[in-house]
Design an enzyme around this catalytic site. Sequence first.
Site, PDB file in Angstrom:
ATOM      1  N   THR A  28      -5.920   7.289  -4.740  1.00 31.24           N
ATOM      2  CA  THR A  28      -5.932   7.333  -3.275  1.00 31.24           C
ATOM      3  C   THR A  28      -4.993   8.424  -2.761  1.00 31.24           C
ATOM      4  O   THR A  28      -5.320   9.164  -1.819  1.00 31.24           O
ATOM      5  CB  THR A  28      -5.522   5.954  -2.713  1.00 31.24           C
ATOM      6  OG1 THR A  28      -6.488   4.996  -3.150  1.00 31.24           O
ATOM      7  CG2 THR A  28      -5.488   5.956  -1.193  1.00 31.24           C
ATOM      8  N   GLU A  61       0.834  -1.213   0.000  1.00 33.50           N
ATOM      9  CA  GLU A  61       0.000   0.000   0.000  1.00 33.50           C
ATOM     10  C   GLU A  61       0.867   1.261   0.000  1.00 33.50           C
ATOM     11  O   GLU A  61       0.519   2.267  -0.604  1.00 33.50           O
ATOM     12  CB  GLU A  61      -0.935   0.019   1.216  1.00 33.50           C
ATOM     13  CG  GLU A  61      -1.963  -1.092   1.236  1.00 33.50           C
ATOM     14  CD  GLU A  61      -2.999  -0.952   0.128  1.00 33.50           C
ATOM     15  OE1 GLU A  61      -2.612  -0.952  -1.059  1.00 33.50           O
ATOM     16  OE2 GLU A  61      -4.185  -0.891   0.449  1.00 33.50           O
TER      17      GLU A  61
HETATM   18  N1  HSE Z   1      -8.226   4.328   4.470  1.00 30.76           N
HETATM   19  C1  HSE Z   1      -7.765   4.557   3.122  1.00 30.76           C
HETATM   20  C2  HSE Z   1      -8.191   5.947   2.707  1.00 30.76           C
HETATM   21  C3  HSE Z   1      -8.383   3.542   2.202  1.00 30.76           C
HETATM   22  O1  HSE Z   1      -9.356   6.263   2.907  1.00 30.76           O
HETATM   23  O2  HSE Z   1      -7.373   6.708   2.185  1.00 30.76           O
HETATM   24  C4  HSE Z   1      -7.972   3.683   0.770  1.00 30.76           C
HETATM   25  O3  HSE Z   1      -8.704   2.739  -0.021  1.00 30.76           O
END
Ligand code: HSE
Length: 326
Positions: free
Chosen positions: A183, A130
């Site tokens: 993201t 990630e």
């Molecule tokens: N918790 C992360 C965000 C998840 O909201 O940025 C990304 O899929």
Amino acid sequence: MKQIRVFAPATVANVACGFDVLGFALNEPGDEVIMQTNDSEEVTISKIIGDDGKLPLNANKNTAGVVVKQYLEHIGSKQGIDIQLQKRMPLGSGLGSSAASAVASLFAVNELLGSPLTRQELLPFAMEGERIACGAAHADNVAPALLGGFVLVRSYAPLDVVSIPFPKDLVATVVHPQIEIRTEDARSILKKSILLKDAIQQWGNIGGLIAGLIQEDYALIKRSLQDVIIEPVRSLLIPSFDKVKKAALDSGALGCSISGSGPSIFALSTSLATAGEIASAMRKELKMIGIDCDVYISPINKVGPRVISNNESSFAARSGYATTSA
Ligand code: HSE
């Protein structure tokens, strides 16, 4: 030479009030990898299907390749590995696409090598994936993708993840408006500090949601599926978000919010029939502004990644995948 084919599920992270600390897994969609051992002592990615050419085949730059390399280094193995990746969900959709690829790859390599690590022990490697994908090693997609069900990240340092029991009738509706939100971008627009009054509401809701899931108290789940911190900011990136959410709630959803960093929007309900009605209503709102969407309706995935086939060399020929060797 050994071969394995593994599926890992898409995930809904945040679940309204649990930014970076809560997520759940879906039965569909998900990603698949076909992984083969060879004598090369290298990690290679020979093929990626379903990404429209967007993902790098260079194993040092691809989430799947990097996590497998880090895993092999950790266990002190020089095993040659080839990865073929089939993306079965849209990229940049808020459905944990990078998490599914990382988890499928880690689960596959661990199985091929006789499962030296537990699923929990694979988690830090998936989190590093990630970091490569979006710059932050958040665990709220990879943990449910790896463990199935609802998973709470109680703490990042030290890492402490907790599987949360949930009612068996819970069904997720996810609509993916066909726009892309990275993201990294969706994280960069968030405020770095929040008001104490908002924090109080948010931690009340996350506690309520966890209690509601465990006690199978749908009314409590419904009251708690609210995000007063992240959704007001990120929803501005999603056309007609407020109308789509209202349509879901008016159709019987317990709650509705952004899936992960968006643009997908999820709703939870208590039957497949209601989930279907919610999907139609959400899709209709998006259609009115000329945005097509993919729709997924899925019970909560209880198992995380699964082996589809093992040592099945004929699969490569049947599926059109190239069969690779060192
Ligand atoms: N918790 C992360 C965000 C998840 O909201 O940025 C990304 O899929």
